[in-house]
Design a protein around this motif. Sequence first.
Motif: not given
Length: 126
Positions: A1-25
């Motif tokens: 599991m990853r928590h870097e916000e930059k890859p999520i912000r770059e792929r989903f800018p429509q989310f607006g400002e995020i304060s955290g994320t957890s994701w898997v690829s």
Amino acid sequence: MRHEEKPIRERFPQFGEISGTSWVSDVLNDGGSGVPAPSDVRLTGVASLSAAALAELSDAYAWKKAQPAFSVPKNLSPEVPKDAGWLSSAEFDAAVTGGEYTGTFYLSTDRGIVLFDAVNPVRRTP
């Protein structure tokens, strides 16, 4: 599991400002085929939204109650609340994907999060 916000912000800018994320690829086609082809990557996760982003998304799209139509990867399950009161919007899905890839997105106004599942999401400039 990853928590870097930059890859999520770059792929989903429509989310607006995020304060955290957890994701898997996950690589979907592991090269076992005899035909060479690029690998498809499934990106699944949750993103915590700022109060302003949550309000903006809530107001900008028509949302309806829905249960996620995909299985959450086992290692991500602890990060995805079962009682989140998920909402979906075909209009939001289309705005995020731009017709360039498949993806589904669920909003929890109760928890202030977005649950996402996308295959080959395109990197965009936020």
